[in-house]
Design a protein around this motif. Structure first.
Motif, PDB file in Angstrom:
ATOM      1  N   VAL A 210      28.162  16.869  35.452  1.00  0.00           N
ATOM      2  CA  VAL A 210      27.057  16.621  34.519  1.00  0.00           C
ATOM      3  C   VAL A 210      26.365  17.925  34.135  1.00  0.00           C
ATOM      4  O   VAL A 210      25.975  18.127  32.976  1.00  0.00           O
ATOM      5  CB  VAL A 210      26.061  15.626  35.149  1.00  0.00           C
ATOM      6  N   VAL A 211      26.202  18.835  35.111  1.00  0.00           N
ATOM      7  CA  VAL A 211      25.584  20.130  34.796  1.00  0.00           C
ATOM      8  C   VAL A 211      26.420  20.870  33.761  1.00  0.00           C
ATOM      9  O   VAL A 211      25.885  21.474  32.818  1.00  0.00           O
ATOM     10  CB  VAL A 211      25.419  20.971  36.079  1.00  0.00           C
ATOM     11  N   HIS A 212      27.740  20.814  33.893  1.00  0.00           N
ATOM     12  CA  HIS A 212      28.592  21.452  32.886  1.00  0.00           C
ATOM     13  C   HIS A 212      28.411  20.781  31.524  1.00  0.00           C
ATOM     14  O   HIS A 212      28.438  21.462  30.486  1.00  0.00           O
ATOM     15  CB  HIS A 212      30.055  21.385  33.316  1.00  0.00           C
ATOM     16  N   ASN A 213      28.232  19.460  31.514  1.00  0.00           N
ATOM     17  CA  ASN A 213      27.950  18.768  30.253  1.00  0.00           C
ATOM     18  C   ASN A 213      26.664  19.276  29.623  1.00  0.00           C
ATOM     19  O   ASN A 213      26.582  19.521  28.412  1.00  0.00           O
ATOM     20  CB  ASN A 213      27.850  17.259  30.494  1.00  0.00           C
ATOM     21  N   ILE A 214      25.624  19.421  30.441  1.00  0.00           N
ATOM     22  CA  ILE A 214      24.330  19.882  29.934  1.00  0.00           C
ATOM     23  C   ILE A 214      24.438  21.292  29.380  1.00  0.00           C
ATOM     24  O   ILE A 214      23.803  21.643  28.376  1.00  0.00           O
ATOM     25  CB  ILE A 214      23.277  19.805  31.056  1.00  0.00           C
ATOM     26  N   ARG A 215      25.246  22.117  30.002  1.00  0.00           N
ATOM     27  CA  ARG A 215      25.448  23.491  29.533  1.00  0.00           C
ATOM     28  C   ARG A 215      26.347  23.567  28.304  1.00  0.00           C
ATOM     29  O   ARG A 215      26.565  24.645  27.759  1.00  0.00           O
ATOM     30  CB  ARG A 215      26.064  24.326  30.655  1.00  0.00           C
ATOM     31  N   GLY A 216      26.878  22.420  27.880  1.00  0.00           N
ATOM     32  CA  GLY A 216      27.786  22.409  26.743  1.00  0.00           C
ATOM     33  C   GLY A 216      29.218  22.757  27.105  1.00  0.00           C
ATOM     34  O   GLY A 216      30.067  22.901  26.230  1.00  0.00           O
ATOM     35  N   GLN A 217      29.520  22.859  28.407  1.00  0.00           N
ATOM     36  CA  GLN A 217      30.877  23.175  28.873  1.00  0.00           C
ATOM     37  C   GLN A 217      31.614  21.855  29.121  1.00  0.00           C
ATOM     38  O   GLN A 217      31.944  21.495  30.251  1.00  0.00           O
ATOM     39  CB  GLN A 217      30.804  24.025  30.148  1.00  0.00           C
ATOM     40  N   HIS A 218      31.876  21.118  28.025  1.00  0.00           N
ATOM     41  CA  HIS A 218      32.385  19.757  28.162  1.00  0.00           C
ATOM     42  C   HIS A 218      33.815  19.725  28.693  1.00  0.00           C
ATOM     43  O   HIS A 218      34.162  18.823  29.466  1.00  0.00           O
ATOM     44  CB  HIS A 218      32.292  19.049  26.814  1.00  0.00           C
ATOM     45  N   GLN A 219      34.645  20.683  28.299  1.00  0.00           N
ATOM     46  CA  GLN A 219      36.015  20.693  28.802  1.00  0.00           C
ATOM     47  C   GLN A 219      36.038  20.964  30.304  1.00  0.00           C
ATOM     48  O   GLN A 219      36.798  20.346  31.056  1.00  0.00           O
ATOM     49  CB  GLN A 219      36.835  21.765  28.058  1.00  0.00           C
ATOM     50  N   ARG A 220      35.165  21.866  30.725  1.00  0.00           N
ATOM     51  CA  ARG A 220      35.076  22.149  32.160  1.00  0.00           C
ATOM     52  C   ARG A 220      34.536  20.928  32.910  1.00  0.00           C
ATOM     53  O   ARG A 220      34.962  20.634  34.035  1.00  0.00           O
ATOM     54  CB  ARG A 220      34.174  23.348  32.389  1.00  0.00           C
ATOM     55  N   ALA A 221      33.599  20.213  32.260  1.00  0.00           N
ATOM     56  CA  ALA A 221      33.071  18.995  32.872  1.00  0.00           C
ATOM     57  C   ALA A 221      34.174  17.963  33.049  1.00  0.00           C
ATOM     58  O   ALA A 221      34.263  17.297  34.101  1.00  0.00           O
ATOM     59  CB  ALA A 221      31.944  18.430  32.013  1.00  0.00           C
ATOM     60  N   LEU A 222      35.050  17.834  32.033  1.00  0.00           N
ATOM     61  CA  LEU A 222      36.155  16.870  32.140  1.00  0.00           C
ATOM     62  C   LEU A 222      37.113  17.252  33.259  1.00  0.00           C
ATOM     63  O   LEU A 222      37.656  16.388  33.956  1.00  0.00           O
ATOM     64  CB  LEU A 222      36.892  16.784  30.804  1.00  0.00           C
ATOM     65  N   GLU A 223      37.330  18.554  33.452  1.00  0.00           N
ATOM     66  CA  GLU A 223      38.204  19.004  34.533  1.00  0.00           C
ATOM     67  C   GLU A 223      37.643  18.610  35.898  1.00  0.00           C
ATOM     68  O   GLU A 223      38.401  18.367  36.838  1.00  0.00           O
ATOM     69  CB  GLU A 223      38.382  20.523  34.451  1.00  0.00           C
ATOM     70  N   VAL A 224      36.322  18.552  36.002  1.00  0.00           N
ATOM     71  CA  VAL A 224      35.694  18.163  37.263  1.00  0.00           C
ATOM     72  C   VAL A 224      35.652  16.644  37.413  1.00  0.00           C
ATOM     73  O   VAL A 224      35.915  16.093  38.494  1.00  0.00           O
ATOM     74  CB  VAL A 224      34.264  18.746  37.345  1.00  0.00           C
ATOM     75  N   LEU A 225      35.366  15.930  36.317  1.00  0.00           N
ATOM     76  CA  LEU A 225      35.075  14.502  36.391  1.00  0.00           C
ATOM     77  C   LEU A 225      36.317  13.619  36.401  1.00  0.00           C
ATOM     78  O   LEU A 225      36.370  12.622  37.135  1.00  0.00           O
ATOM     79  CB  LEU A 225      34.173  14.100  35.223  1.00  0.00           C
TER      80      LEU A 225
END
Length: 634
Positions: A210-225
């Motif tokens: 979620v923190v990556h989502n907030i930072r706008g790092q959505h691809q990185r967020a998907l890699e985590v989620l």
């Protein structure tokens, strides 16, 4: 695009459950079927958390049962009060939650053997403030909890505290510090081996995404989620599962992959609208999805359900609801209603809310006035939109500076943890050193005892050998004495024999003289007569008797070597052992010398010897019975 409301404002492990009153008989049957009366109180507390996490309404029965039967000790009271505080936090009854947590803290002072109770209760008070969006007050309680925590205690207490602090920093738009706290929480949760540790780790990993989502790092967020979705197959955690699909759907929504976003956002919603815990957040993401798809007809059922929900609660909806209602009317070409909803939504935005929330309304109103040709109003709201964005930018810069400053908190807590671990390691090293010293001392004592035993055993062997040698010497001296005694007896016997022979000769002399006088003219007859006289005076039996008396072991020793020894051969052996010559033996036995030599030959053959003197030596040994002594020395 930032989310209207952070997806972590209700991301604690506790759950909001609809309260249904069970009939007394239903509870009684359930309690009996679960065999609750035989369960220990601590296990019942764990079962309460399980039932709440699994959204099972039976936990209300268990609450009443525990309250009526197990509030007997400070420990059991503290566990129950802490649980009730979390339960009332989840149901929004924060005054009741705070009252129960204060009761739990009152029990903490009575628990001298439970260092984790006070930090857990302080953290729950922090949760109470967090649910009310009093983030700074919540952080104060969490910091007090970390000040009281045992850094070498159970990791899940520390992990939960850092995780909820990360939630606060997310809400305060300090993603850097939030990520640092979540990373620290993950580090401690990995060490956690208690029940449901897997669910806690998945929740923390979700928060990092979620923190990556907030930072706008959505691809990185998907890699985590996305890898977490497969992990959910092994645990029963509906709340986290909805939250996970919500965050993944939002990431796809922001990257423009609307089909994947819709797939995840609608995964766990079902056909009926409801508002269990984090469902409302999913609805707002779906509204944003349908707005991007210009699907106003899909937005209306969701907006109606949200409106009905707030009407049932008797409170006005959040400002997000007015924004999406305005978007729906705007897409439906109902500009007047859209304008009214945008303006009303602005009035519901709290004064301390982020400027970005107002900026969205200003942007929507400016676009609406621009589409209707109201240029003055459009310019006015566009200017407000720009000012709000600038204010948000300044706010973000200030938050970034605070983020950097607050980052030292994590460093400080890490330093404390490292110092605690270092102290524990030092104590372990000291304990290990003391154990090694004790072990070395034990080995030294054991070695000393073993050395003493070996020395004692060697001395005992030396004494045994000395005794054996002394016994051998005594035996040798005894045999020498016996040999001397036998020699003296032999001399005495020889002296007696000489006397006897003298007497014998004196006794025979008259008979021989008479025979010579009478038969001197007849030599042959004279010889026979003399031989007859000698035979009448046979002394061999007396000789053998005396020999056995002086040498009792001679016959037994010789018969052992020659089992078939005859009496005649034994007589020859006796005379040879006394050292007599062949001629002397022939005269004594009244046989020829040839007969004596043949007897010697037969004895040598029986004894398997060749040389003449060897026969005499062997028989002499038998006479003195030296063989046992020789074998003893060997």
């Amino acid at each position: 695009m930032k989310p209207l409301s952070s997806p972590l404002h209700l991301t604690l492990l506790a759950l909001l459950l609809s309260i249904n009153l069970w009939a007394v008989e239903d509870c009684t049957n359930w309690l009996k079927g679960e065999n609750i009366s035989k369960q220990p109180p601590k296990k019942l507390i764990i079962q309460l958390y399980d039932l709440m996490r699994e959204e099972d309404e039976h936990f209300l029965c268990l609450i009443d049962y525990y309250r009526n039967n197990h509030l007997t000790t400070p420990e059991y009271k503290q566990l129950f009060y802490n649980f009730m505080g979390q339960y009332y936090n989840n149901t929004g009854k924060f005054d009741s939650a705070r009252a129960y947590i204060l009761l739990a803290i009152g029990q903490d002072s009575l628990l001298t053997d439970n260092a984790e109770a006070l930090p857990a209760d302080l953290a729950t008070l922090g949760n109470t403030e967090l649910f009310q969006r009093n983030y700074h007050e919540a952080l104060e309680y969490y910091q007090k909890a970390l000040d009281a925590v045992d850094w070498n205690g159970r990791p899940f207490v520390i992990a939960n505290t850092f995780a909820t602090m990360g939630v606060c920093y997310v809400e305060l738009e300090m993603p850097g510090n939030a990520l640092a706290h979540f990373s620290t929480a993950l580090e401690y949760s990995i060490r956690d081996t208690t029940l449901h540790s897997t669910g806690r780790r998945l929740m923390i990993r979700h928060n990092i995404g979620v923190v990556h989502n907030i930072r706008g790092q959505h691809q990185r967020a998907l890699e985590v989620l996305e890898p977490l979705v497969d992990s959910m197959e092994h645990i029963d955690y509906p709340y986290l599962e909805r939250l996970l699909h919500s965050s993944i759907g939002y990431a796809y929504l922001e990257t423009g992959e609307l089909e994947l976003a819709e797939q995840h956002l609608k995964t766990l919603l079902g056909d009926e609208m409801n508002f269990d815990i984090n469902q409302e957040e999913l609805y707002y993401y779906l509204l944003e999805l349908y707005a991007q798809q210009n699907a106003a007809h899909e937005m209306k059922p969701i907006l109606d359900a949200v409106s009905a929900h707030y009407q049932e609660l008797g409170i006005p909806p959040l400002f997000e609801h007015f924004y999406w209602s305005g978007r729906y009317h705007e897409l439906s070409k109902q500009d007047d209603q859209a304008e009214a909803l945008y303006r009303e939504g602005l009035s519901y935005i709290p004064e301390d809310s982020f400027p970005a929330n107002r900026a969205r309304f200003y942007e929507a109103l400016a676009a609406l006035y621009q589409s209707t040709g109201q240029w003055e109003n459009a310019y006015q709201y566009q200017t407000q939109h720009v000012n709000a964005l600038l204010e948000q930018q300044e706010h973000d810069q200030n938050r970034a500076a605070e983020d950097i400053a607050v980052a030292y908190e994590v460093k400080e807590y890490r330093t404390r943890a490292e110092e605690a671990i270092a102290r524990e390691n030092l104590s372990l090293v000291r304990a290990d050193l003391a154990e090694r010293k004790a072990l070395y001392f034990t080995w030294a004592v054991a070695f000393s005892i073993l050395t003493i035993l070996l020395l004692g055993f060697n001395y005992w062997q030396y004494r045994q050998r000395s005794k054996s040698k002394q016994e051998a010497i005594r035996e040798r001296n005894k045999r020498l004495a016996q040999e001397q005694q036998q020699t003296r007896q032999q001399l005495e016997y020889q002296k007696t024999a000489v006397l006897d022979k003298s007497l014998w000769a004196a006794r025979l002399k008259p008979k021989v003289s008479e025979a010579i006088t009478r038969y001197h003219k007849r030599p042959d007859y004279l010889e026979r007569k003399i031989h007859q006289i000698f035979m009448e005076e046979d002394i061999l039996p007396q000789f053998e008797k005396e020999f056995q008396l002086f040498y009792p072991d001679f016959s037994r020793s010789l018969i052992r070597d020659i089992p078939n020894l005859t009496d005649k051969q034994l007589r020859y052996a006796m005379l040879i052992a006394l050292g007599l010559s062949n001629k002397e033996i022939a005269e004594i036995l009244s046989v020829s010398v040839k007969a004596v030599e043949m007897a010697r030959y037969r004895l040598r053959s029986a004894l398997e010897i060749e040389q003449e003197d060897s026969l005499e030596a062997l028989l002499r040994n038998h006479l003195l019975y030296l063989e046992p002594l020789a074998s003893e020395e060997a």
